[in-house]
Design an enzyme around this catalytic site. Structure first.
Site, PDB file in Angstrom:
ATOM      1  N   HIS A   1      -2.907   3.441  -5.750  1.00 16.81           N
ATOM      2  CA  HIS A   1      -3.294   2.119  -5.258  1.00 16.81           C
ATOM      3  C   HIS A   1      -3.423   1.102  -6.388  1.00 16.81           C
ATOM      4  O   HIS A   1      -3.321  -0.108  -6.156  1.00 16.81           O
ATOM      5  CB  HIS A   1      -4.619   2.224  -4.497  1.00 16.81           C
ATOM      6  CG  HIS A   1      -4.847   1.132  -3.508  1.00 16.81           C
ATOM      7  ND1 HIS A   1      -4.018   0.925  -2.414  1.00 16.81           N
ATOM      8  CD2 HIS A   1      -5.793   0.166  -3.441  1.00 16.81           C
ATOM      9  CE1 HIS A   1      -4.460  -0.113  -1.716  1.00 16.81           C
ATOM     10  NE2 HIS A   1      -5.523  -0.591  -2.320  1.00 16.81           N
TER      11      HIS A   1
ATOM     12  N   ARG B   1       0.860  -1.178   0.000  1.00 16.49           N
ATOM     13  CA  ARG B   1       0.000   0.000   0.000  1.00 16.49           C
ATOM     14  C   ARG B   1       0.896   1.227   0.000  1.00 16.49           C
ATOM     15  O   ARG B   1       1.947   1.242   0.634  1.00 16.49           O
ATOM     16  CB  ARG B   1      -0.911   0.014   1.225  1.00 16.49           C
ATOM     17  CG  ARG B   1      -1.850  -1.203   1.329  1.00 16.49           C
ATOM     18  CD  ARG B   1      -2.664  -1.155   2.604  1.00 16.49           C
ATOM     19  NE  ARG B   1      -3.578  -2.279   2.710  1.00 16.49           N
ATOM     20  CZ  ARG B   1      -3.303  -3.431   3.309  1.00 16.49           C
ATOM     21  NH1 ARG B   1      -2.103  -3.594   3.884  1.00 16.49           N
ATOM     22  NH2 ARG B   1      -4.185  -4.409   3.355  1.00 16.49           N
TER      23      ARG B   1
ATOM     24  N   ARG C   1      -0.698  -1.406  -6.758  1.00 13.70           N
ATOM     25  CA  ARG C   1      -0.871  -2.583  -5.888  1.00 13.70           C
ATOM     26  C   ARG C   1      -1.824  -3.581  -6.546  1.00 13.70           C
ATOM     27  O   ARG C   1      -1.552  -4.783  -6.583  1.00 13.70           O
ATOM     28  CB  ARG C   1      -1.417  -2.128  -4.542  1.00 13.70           C
ATOM     29  CG  ARG C   1      -1.886  -3.243  -3.596  1.00 13.70           C
ATOM     30  CD  ARG C   1      -2.338  -2.618  -2.291  1.00 13.70           C
ATOM     31  NE  ARG C   1      -3.074  -3.525  -1.413  1.00 13.70           N
ATOM     32  CZ  ARG C   1      -2.503  -4.370  -0.555  1.00 13.70           C
ATOM     33  NH1 ARG C   1      -1.198  -4.449  -0.494  1.00 13.70           N
ATOM     34  NH2 ARG C   1      -3.236  -5.144   0.225  1.00 13.70           N
TER      35      ARG C   1
ATOM     36  N   TYR D   1      -9.990 -10.180  -6.637  1.00 10.09           N
ATOM     37  CA  TYR D   1      -9.361  -9.702  -7.867  1.00 10.09           C
ATOM     38  C   TYR D   1      -9.673 -10.607  -9.053  1.00 10.09           C
ATOM     39  O   TYR D   1      -9.664 -10.164 -10.193  1.00 10.09           O
ATOM     40  CB  TYR D   1      -7.849  -9.585  -7.677  1.00 10.09           C
ATOM     41  CG  TYR D   1      -7.460  -8.438  -6.789  1.00 10.09           C
ATOM     42  CD1 TYR D   1      -7.258  -7.166  -7.307  1.00 10.09           C
ATOM     43  CD2 TYR D   1      -7.312  -8.614  -5.418  1.00 10.09           C
ATOM     44  CE1 TYR D   1      -6.910  -6.106  -6.491  1.00 10.09           C
ATOM     45  CE2 TYR D   1      -6.963  -7.565  -4.590  1.00 10.09           C
ATOM     46  CZ  TYR D   1      -6.771  -6.312  -5.130  1.00 10.09           C
ATOM     47  OH  TYR D   1      -6.444  -5.260  -4.319  1.00 10.09           O
TER      48      TYR D   1
ATOM     49  N   LYS E   1      -2.695  -1.856   8.029  1.00  8.41           N
ATOM     50  CA  LYS E   1      -4.143  -2.002   8.079  1.00  8.41           C
ATOM     51  C   LYS E   1      -4.517  -3.203   8.947  1.00  8.41           C
ATOM     52  O   LYS E   1      -3.844  -4.235   8.922  1.00  8.41           O
ATOM     53  CB  LYS E   1      -4.693  -2.182   6.656  1.00  8.41           C
ATOM     54  CG  LYS E   1      -6.187  -1.954   6.539  1.00  8.41           C
ATOM     55  CD  LYS E   1      -6.601  -1.955   5.078  1.00  8.41           C
ATOM     56  CE  LYS E   1      -8.090  -1.669   4.950  1.00  8.41           C
ATOM     57  NZ  LYS E   1      -8.530  -1.660   3.535  1.00  8.41           N
TER      58      LYS E   1
ATOM     59  N   HIS F   1      -3.378  -8.725   3.219  1.00  7.97           N
ATOM     60  CA  HIS F   1      -4.820  -8.894   3.290  1.00  7.97           C
ATOM     61  C   HIS F   1      -5.191  -9.644   4.572  1.00  7.97           C
ATOM     62  O   HIS F   1      -4.419 -10.459   5.069  1.00  7.97           O
ATOM     63  CB  HIS F   1      -5.342  -9.670   2.079  1.00  7.97           C
ATOM     64  CG  HIS F   1      -5.494  -8.820   0.863  1.00  7.97           C
ATOM     65  ND1 HIS F   1      -5.509  -9.334  -0.418  1.00  7.97           N
ATOM     66  CD2 HIS F   1      -5.648  -7.473   0.714  1.00  7.97           C
ATOM     67  CE1 HIS F   1      -5.661  -8.357  -1.293  1.00  7.97           C
ATOM     68  NE2 HIS F   1      -5.740  -7.218  -0.636  1.00  7.97           N
TER      69      HIS F   1
END
Length: 310
Positions: A244, A148, A247, A287, A173, A278
């Site tokens: 972003h 990120r 990424r 994705y 995160k 994640h």
């Protein structure tokens, strides 16, 4: 009566003491308070909160809802201190569950982006090639690791483990930390940058790995503006410029390469999820459904398995 600026400072301080980084709140609410000041309002009103949240007019409704949600938290704090501050209703701008479809960059486009960073005009770099090197290395790191952009900006010099070829991403995160293994070419680029940085700033005023011309940690908004400018310089056209998406590109290209190589993708997904930070593999599997190229590959595999295709 406390001013909005004073209330905001107290609110952000409280959030940080509760363990939140409050970076997004700081950025958005500072703009919101400036908006109220321009409207000559000493109080938060529902109408003004809604008018500010729905800017820009062409943004996705989920972004409007996200902005209003941030304002709501601040308004609740302000209302407890002075009831004249209004709290926007929770369902005023309902959130949309649809995530933004990732914009994927080709290898050639990423090369052009980094070349544009390397060749930034002097009017942008203020005649300092160090700024060019900073953004070439920063965007190259994100593209090569899927980090990120906020994680890359927050990296400290001590987070680079040169001996073991990895980066330590701390408290990102979901409060998770992880180690990011680096390819030798990425490590060389980081080493080249750190040497140049130490020459430009022999007495650092920040612990940050990536620094500005003045030696301070980079500011996200400035990074975003520079990224958009570099896309224009590289003649790369996207509806919306988002760092972003570098990424997104890393994740999609990794999964796509596995499919093309005949790798057991399901067995690799947990490792990829951990690598990019994640919470669980389900976030990474998104994705597949969000990228037409991947969906086409999966569909062909299913059809072959059913005997439909040769």
């Amino acid at each position: 009566m406390k001013t909005l600026a004073k209330l905001l400072a107290e609110y952000l301080d409280l959030r940080r003491k509760l363990g939140f980084k409050a970076e997004r709140e700081t950025w958005l609410l500072t703009k919101f308070v400036s908006f109220l000041r321009a409207e000559q309002s000493s109080f938060i009103t529902i109408d003004l909160a809604l008018a500010w949240a729905k800017q820009p007019a062409d943004a996705h409704p989920s972004w409007w809802a996200s902005k209003l949600s941030v304002v709501r938290g601040f308004a609740q704090h302000a209302h407890l201190i002075d009831a004249r501050h209004q709290v926007p209703p929770r369902d005023l701008l309902p959130r949309h569950s649809r995530r933004t479809t990732p914009s994927i960059y080709s290898s050639e486009e990423i090369a052009r982006l980094l070349r544009a960073a390397r060749q930034m005009p002097s009017r942008i770099t203020k005649g300092r090639p160090f700024r060019s090197l900073t953004y070439e290395t920063l965007f190259g790191l994100v593209a090569a690791t899927g980090m990120r952009i906020g994680e890359a900006i927050r990296l400290d010099d001590s987070d680079v483990d040169w001996s073991n070829q990895l980066l330590c991403v701390r408290e990102s995160k979901f409060g998770k930390s992880r180690e990011v293994v680096l390819h030798e070419s990425v490590l060389r680029a980081l080493l080249r940058y750190s040497k140049q940085r130490d020459q430009v700033h022999p007495h650092p005023c920040s612990s940050s790995f990536f620094v500005s011309l003045t030696g301070t940690r980079l500011i996200y908004n400035n990074v975003h503006l520079t990224f958009a400018r570099l896309l224009r310089l590289a003649d790369i056209h996207r509806r919306k410029a988002r760092v972003h998406d570098l990424r997104h590109t890393f994740i999609v290209r990794t999964i796509l390469q596995w499919h093309q190589q005949g790798v057991d993708v399901d067995s690799r997904m947990p490792a990829l999820s951990t690598y990019v930070g994640h919470r669980d593999p389900s976030s990474t599997y998104w994705y597949v459904s969000a990228t037409p190229e991947l969906m086409a590959l999966v569909a062909r595999k299913v059809q072959r398995a059913l005997g439909v295709l040769p």
